[in-house]
Design a protein around this motif. Structure first.
Motif: not given
Length: 191
Positions: A106-114, A153-162
């Motif tokens: 999952t993208p969330l697991d990858d993000y947290r693991s990294l 993830s609760r990341l600000a949308k401004a930090r995430v770029f699809p």
């Protein structure tokens, strides 16, 4: 007279960090003139690939495709220390996530693991600024997973770029954000 060991600490302004097959090599090829080897199997990239990203007014940044990290990299799993040392040599990071979950993670697991691997290797790495490239938006399942990732993830949308490194979708906005992040870092005099 003496014997000195000198180590170059900065190899790039921006490091692309992510799991194997997240699309880091495809993204650096899209953002610069670098031509890394791109293949559908893990660990295609074994050494950093550098590219120069060109922006407005002749501005240039060096961007590095860091070989893929895996869980346990801070304990040297999968050449972990070698790969993590390259990340230390960048001013900021773009975390490249397979937002479609093609490899079954999952993208969330990858993000947290990294984030965990970087922090366990060197706590200063978790203090460096970063953006997230939610890659593989060209795949049908990506849109729904992006919404879930943003919520969880609760990341600000401004930090995430699809983005889609394959089609180029969203890469122009990511490139502008990378230049803004680099300018902010330079303005603070932080390396």
């Amino acid at each position: 007279e003496g014997v000195f060991l000198l180590e170059l600490k900065l190899i790039a302004d921006i490091g692309l960090v992510g799991y194997p097959n997240a699309g880091k090599s495809s993204l650096i090829a899209r953002l610069s003139r670098a031509r890394p080897k791109i293949a559908p199997y893990p660990f295609t990239t074994l050494t950093p690939v550098l590219g120069v990203m060109e922006g407005a007014l002749g501005r240039r940044l060096t961007i590095a495709d860091i070989p893929g990290l895996v869980e346990g990299a801070h304990e040297n799993v999968g050449l972990g220390h070698d790969f993590l040392r390259h990340i230390e040599r960048t001013r900021a990071r773009v975390m490249v996530l397979d937002i479609a979950g093609v490899d079954g993670r999952t993208p969330l697991d990858d993000y947290r693991s990294l984030r965990t691997e970087l922090k366990l290797h060197n706590p200063l790495l978790s203090a460096k600024p970063f953006l997230v490239a939610a890659n593989k938006m060209d795949l049908p399942e990506a849109r729904g997973k992006l919404k879930g990732f943003l919520r969880s993830s609760r990341l600000a949308k401004a930090r995430v770029f699809p983005v889609s490194a394959l089609t180029g979708e969203g890469t122009e906005g990511l490139q502008k954000a990378i230049f803004a992040l680099a300018a902010e870092r330079e303005g603070r005099g932080i390396s």
